[in-house]
Design a protein around this motif. Structure first.
Motif, PDB file in Angstrom:
ATOM      1  N   LEU A 183      61.151  64.515  -7.541  1.00 25.29           N
ATOM      2  CA  LEU A 183      62.547  64.424  -7.122  1.00 25.29           C
ATOM      3  C   LEU A 183      63.317  63.426  -7.977  1.00 25.29           C
ATOM      4  CD1 LEU A 183      62.015  64.502  -3.261  1.00 25.29           C
ATOM      5  CD2 LEU A 183      63.217  66.233  -4.606  1.00 25.29           C
ATOM      6  N   ALA A 184      62.701  62.272  -8.220  1.00 24.58           N
ATOM      7  CA  ALA A 184      63.366  61.272  -9.070  1.00 24.58           C
ATOM      8  C   ALA A 184      63.605  61.822 -10.466  1.00 24.58           C
ATOM      9  CB  ALA A 184      62.522  59.996  -9.128  1.00 24.58           C
ATOM     10  N   ARG A 185      62.625  62.570 -10.988  1.00 26.42           N
ATOM     11  CA  ARG A 185      62.778  63.140 -12.324  1.00 26.42           C
ATOM     12  C   ARG A 185      63.932  64.139 -12.371  1.00 26.42           C
ATOM     13  NH1 ARG A 185      61.767  60.930 -16.593  1.00 26.42           N
ATOM     14  NH2 ARG A 185      63.937  61.497 -16.901  1.00 26.42           N
ATOM     15  N   ARG A 186      64.094  64.958 -11.323  1.00 29.15           N
ATOM     16  CA  ARG A 186      65.208  65.912 -11.281  1.00 29.15           C
ATOM     17  C   ARG A 186      66.553  65.168 -11.293  1.00 29.15           C
ATOM     18  NH1 ARG A 186      63.646  71.299  -9.546  1.00 29.15           N
ATOM     19  NH2 ARG A 186      61.515  71.507 -10.350  1.00 29.15           N
ATOM     20  N   ILE A 187      66.627  64.077 -10.533  1.00 32.90           N
ATOM     21  CA  ILE A 187      67.875  63.296 -10.490  1.00 32.90           C
ATOM     22  C   ILE A 187      68.160  62.694 -11.860  1.00 32.90           C
ATOM     23  CG2 ILE A 187      68.943  61.213  -9.558  1.00 32.90           C
ATOM     24  CD1 ILE A 187      68.998  63.290  -7.467  1.00 32.90           C
ATOM     25  N   ILE A 188      67.151  62.087 -12.487  1.00 32.82           N
ATOM     26  CA  ILE A 188      67.339  61.453 -13.790  1.00 32.82           C
ATOM     27  C   ILE A 188      67.752  62.493 -14.826  1.00 32.82           C
ATOM     28  CG2 ILE A 188      66.236  60.143 -15.639  1.00 32.82           C
ATOM     29  CD1 ILE A 188      66.729  58.593 -13.022  1.00 32.82           C
ATOM     30  N   ASP A 189      67.077  63.632 -14.833  1.00 32.02           N
ATOM     31  CA  ASP A 189      67.427  64.686 -15.800  1.00 32.02           C
ATOM     32  C   ASP A 189      68.879  65.118 -15.627  1.00 32.02           C
ATOM     33  OD1 ASP A 189      64.921  64.657 -16.903  1.00 32.02           O
ATOM     34  OD2 ASP A 189      64.193  66.440 -15.846  1.00 32.02           O
ATOM     35  N   ALA A 190      69.316  65.263 -14.375  1.00 31.19           N
ATOM     36  CA  ALA A 190      70.691  65.688 -14.130  1.00 31.19           C
ATOM     37  C   ALA A 190      71.684  64.608 -14.562  1.00 31.19           C
ATOM     38  CB  ALA A 190      70.881  66.032 -12.659  1.00 31.19           C
ATOM     39  N   ASP A 237      53.478  61.273  -3.356  1.00 29.59           N
ATOM     40  CA  ASP A 237      53.865  60.513  -4.546  1.00 29.59           C
ATOM     41  C   ASP A 237      54.312  61.458  -5.653  1.00 29.59           C
ATOM     42  OD1 ASP A 237      54.059  57.926  -5.988  1.00 29.59           O
ATOM     43  OD2 ASP A 237      52.521  58.813  -7.265  1.00 29.59           O
ATOM     44  N   ALA A 238      53.605  62.583  -5.811  1.00 27.44           N
ATOM     45  CA  ALA A 238      54.022  63.579  -6.807  1.00 27.44           C
ATOM     46  C   ALA A 238      55.375  64.174  -6.442  1.00 27.44           C
ATOM     47  CB  ALA A 238      52.963  64.685  -6.920  1.00 27.44           C
ATOM     48  N   VAL A 239      55.612  64.392  -5.150  1.00 26.06           N
ATOM     49  CA  VAL A 239      56.904  64.905  -4.691  1.00 26.06           C
ATOM     50  C   VAL A 239      58.005  63.902  -5.014  1.00 26.06           C
ATOM     51  CG1 VAL A 239      58.267  65.532  -2.656  1.00 26.06           C
ATOM     52  CG2 VAL A 239      55.911  66.360  -2.889  1.00 26.06           C
ATOM     53  N   ALA A 240      57.762  62.621  -4.693  1.00 28.62           N
ATOM     54  CA  ALA A 240      58.778  61.596  -4.941  1.00 28.62           C
ATOM     55  C   ALA A 240      59.101  61.477  -6.426  1.00 28.62           C
ATOM     56  CB  ALA A 240      58.288  60.248  -4.398  1.00 28.62           C
ATOM     57  N   ILE A 264      59.776  57.883   1.738  1.00 29.94           N
ATOM     58  CA  ILE A 264      60.915  57.003   1.436  1.00 29.94           C
ATOM     59  C   ILE A 264      60.466  55.853   0.542  1.00 29.94           C
ATOM     60  CG2 ILE A 264      62.535  55.356   2.453  1.00 29.94           C
ATOM     61  CD1 ILE A 264      62.668  57.260   4.898  1.00 29.94           C
ATOM     62  N   GLN A 265      59.319  55.250   0.859  1.00 26.20           N
ATOM     63  CA  GLN A 265      58.824  54.147   0.028  1.00 26.20           C
ATOM     64  C   GLN A 265      58.503  54.622  -1.381  1.00 26.20           C
ATOM     65  OE1 GLN A 265      58.433  50.639   0.777  1.00 26.20           O
ATOM     66  NE2 GLN A 265      58.437  50.886  -1.450  1.00 26.20           N
ATOM     67  N   GLN A 266      57.894  55.792  -1.505  1.00 24.01           N
ATOM     68  CA  GLN A 266      57.537  56.300  -2.831  1.00 24.01           C
ATOM     69  C   GLN A 266      58.772  56.714  -3.625  1.00 24.01           C
ATOM     70  OE1 GLN A 266      54.670  59.114  -1.372  1.00 24.01           O
ATOM     71  NE2 GLN A 266      52.935  57.767  -1.810  1.00 24.01           N
ATOM     72  N   LEU A 267      59.801  57.234  -2.953  1.00 30.33           N
ATOM     73  CA  LEU A 267      61.063  57.509  -3.639  1.00 30.33           C
ATOM     74  C   LEU A 267      61.699  56.206  -4.122  1.00 30.33           C
ATOM     75  CD1 LEU A 267      62.581  60.261  -1.327  1.00 30.33           C
ATOM     76  CD2 LEU A 267      62.181  60.499  -3.781  1.00 30.33           C
ATOM     77  N   THR A 268      61.654  55.171  -3.295  1.00 29.68           N
ATOM     78  CA  THR A 268      62.180  53.864  -3.694  1.00 29.68           C
ATOM     79  C   THR A 268      61.492  53.376  -4.961  1.00 29.68           C
ATOM     80  OG1 THR A 268      62.684  53.296  -1.393  1.00 29.68           O
ATOM     81  CG2 THR A 268      62.508  51.466  -2.950  1.00 29.68           C
ATOM     82  N   ASN A 269      60.170  53.488  -4.992  1.00 24.69           N
ATOM     83  CA  ASN A 269      59.408  53.046  -6.160  1.00 24.69           C
ATOM     84  C   ASN A 269      59.717  53.906  -7.390  1.00 24.69           C
ATOM     85  OD1 ASN A 269      58.213  51.210  -4.445  1.00 24.69           O
ATOM     86  ND2 ASN A 269      56.339  52.397  -4.168  1.00 24.69           N
ATOM     87  N   ALA A 270      59.806  55.228  -7.182  1.00 24.34           N
ATOM     88  CA  ALA A 270      60.042  56.135  -8.316  1.00 24.34           C
ATOM     89  C   ALA A 270      61.410  55.886  -8.935  1.00 24.34           C
ATOM     90  CB  ALA A 270      59.921  57.584  -7.852  1.00 24.34           C
ATOM     91  N   PHE A 271      62.433  55.675  -8.118  1.00 26.24           N
ATOM     92  CA  PHE A 271      63.760  55.394  -8.670  1.00 26.24           C
ATOM     93  C   PHE A 271      63.815  54.012  -9.313  1.00 26.24           C
ATOM     94  CE2 PHE A 271      65.292  58.762  -5.655  1.00 26.24           C
ATOM     95  CZ  PHE A 271      65.822  59.590  -6.630  1.00 26.24           C
ATOM     96  N   ALA A 272      63.092  53.054  -8.737  1.00 27.13           N
ATOM     97  CA  ALA A 272      63.081  51.704  -9.318  1.00 27.13           C
ATOM     98  C   ALA A 272      62.531  51.712 -10.733  1.00 27.13           C
ATOM     99  CB  ALA A 272      62.259  50.764  -8.432  1.00 27.13           C
ATOM    100  N   GLU A 273      61.589  52.603 -11.015  1.00 24.52           N
ATOM    101  CA  GLU A 273      61.047  52.700 -12.371  1.00 24.52           C
ATOM    102  C   GLU A 273      62.115  53.122 -13.377  1.00 24.52           C
ATOM    103  OE1 GLU A 273      57.697  55.291 -12.213  1.00 24.52           O
ATOM    104  OE2 GLU A 273      56.497  53.918 -10.966  1.00 24.52           O
ATOM    105  N   HIS A 274      63.195  53.725 -12.880  1.00 23.62           N
ATOM    106  CA  HIS A 274      64.316  54.120 -13.743  1.00 23.62           C
ATOM    107  C   HIS A 274      65.528  53.207 -13.534  1.00 23.62           C
ATOM    108  CE1 HIS A 274      62.360  57.880 -14.983  1.00 23.62           C
ATOM    109  NE2 HIS A 274      61.933  57.966 -13.744  1.00 23.62           N
ATOM    110  N   GLU A 275      65.279  52.017 -12.953  1.00 23.07           N
ATOM    111  CA  GLU A 275      66.322  51.018 -12.707  1.00 23.07           C
ATOM    112  C   GLU A 275      67.428  51.561 -11.812  1.00 23.07           C
ATOM    113  OE1 GLU A 275      67.546  49.532 -16.522  1.00 23.07           O
ATOM    114  OE2 GLU A 275      65.748  48.290 -16.714  1.00 23.07           O
TER     115      GLU A 275
END
Length: 335
Positions: free
Chosen positions: A305-312, A299-302, A89-100
């Protein structure tokens, strides 16, 4: 109080009055609107005024400006939130934050509010669920303008598809690690049925390796986190014909229950029964003996996942197949 003016929320109009400019100028400066010829001194005056007043643009205003919310709603099933899930959850939070983007988590554990109430209130740009949820709910989300609806395990698209994150390789890695020295394996299954979405594919990974290597079907037993009840399973493994000598455990907690049961019987891993877990929780190194375990790169998983969301969200073609989830085995003394 920061962010308020006379007990109310600070608005862009308050910033405009404080800076001595129009609200349009405030909007252009704070949103960094291109092609606006605003003097640098004016920009600094607006930013200083916003800082003094504690102004923060509302989520609604950002949504109007960008055409979408900046929230990704994460749906957690009724699972124990322990070390690995908390880290993800923390790593997903960080990964999405990098994409604002803001990752907002909702757990379905009772007595949580119904899911529909949550997404209607939040109106996220995307929904990422750790587990499958009803297709009718996914349809309702998409009809409401939520652009992305994904499930890590299972499908939110109304048809079977590979999971975004595969669990089978974890069981396969455990079995391969033990197979050289052990000709019959057991699987320590968790006693929480709601974890089956993770446990079943991990067990399937063990089964496939056993079949590939010509080993017997793994002896599967449910292991509660209770030493006395775990002892019965260990006795059954050792009494099997031929006896089970290596155990692939669903996770480190279950593996440590097996280790405690062995100690209760005056036995020890790996001499009497080798044991391998999953997750490398902090207690794994403190177990007696220290626990061998499969470590996944959350971290790679997070980030995947963030990359899949951003791409979509940006209507880019997403890769086919599960997210790459590098695994390694931290070898200690239990196997």
């Amino acid at each position: 109080m920061a962010g308020t003016s006379n007990g109310r929320r600070v608005t862009s109009g308050d910033v405009a009055r404080e800076a001595g400019v129009s609200r349009a100028t405030v909007s252009y400066v704070l949103n960094d609107t291109p092609h606006q010829k605003i003097p640098e001194a004016t920009r600094r005056r607006v930013w200083d005024a916003a800082a003094r007043l504690g102004y923060a643009p509302s989520a609604a205003a950002r949504a109007l400006r960008t055409g979408r919310s900046d929230i990704v709603l994460g749906l957690l099933p009724d699972w124990p939130i322990e070390h690995v899930l908390g880290r993800l959850i923390q790593q997903l939070t960080n990964a999405f934050a990098e994409h604002e983007l803001t990752f907002l988590v909702h757990s379905s554990a009772h007595p949580a509010r119904p899911l529909r109430e949550i997404w209607k209130t939040v109106t996220p740009a995307a929904v990422l669920a750790l587990q499958d949820f009803p297709e009718s709910e996914a349809d309702a989300m998409r009809a409401a303008g939520i652009e992305v609806v994904m499930a890590m395990h299972g499908s939110a698209q109304g048809k079977a598809r590979p999971p975004l994150v595969s669990e089978e390789p974890i069981g396969a890695a455990q079995a391969r690690h033990l197979a050289d020295a052990h000709r019959r394996l057991g699987y320590a299954y968790p006693d929480l049925t709601r974890l089956g979405v993770l446990a079943r594919p991990r067990l399937e990974g063990v089964r496939k390796v056993c079949d590939e290597l010509g080993l017997p079907e793994p002896d599967v037993r449910t292991i509660p986190l209770d030493p006395d009840r775990a002892v019965e399973a260990v006795k059954a493994w050792l009494a099997a014909d031929p006896p089970v000598t290596g155990i692939c455990a669903f996770n480190d907690d279950v593996a440590m229950a097996v280790l405690v049961a062995l100690q209760s019987l005056g036995l020890r891993a790996p001499h009497d029964l080798a044991v391998i877990g999953v997750d490398d929780i902090p207690g794994a190194a403190l177990a007696r003996p220290p626990l061998t375990t499969v470590v996944r790169d959350t971290d790679a998983v997070a980030r995947g996942l963030a990359r899949r969301i951003i791409d979509a969200l940006e209507h880019r073609q997403a890769p086919v197949g599960p997210i790459q989830d590098p695994l390694r085995i931290h070898v200690r003394e239990s196997a």
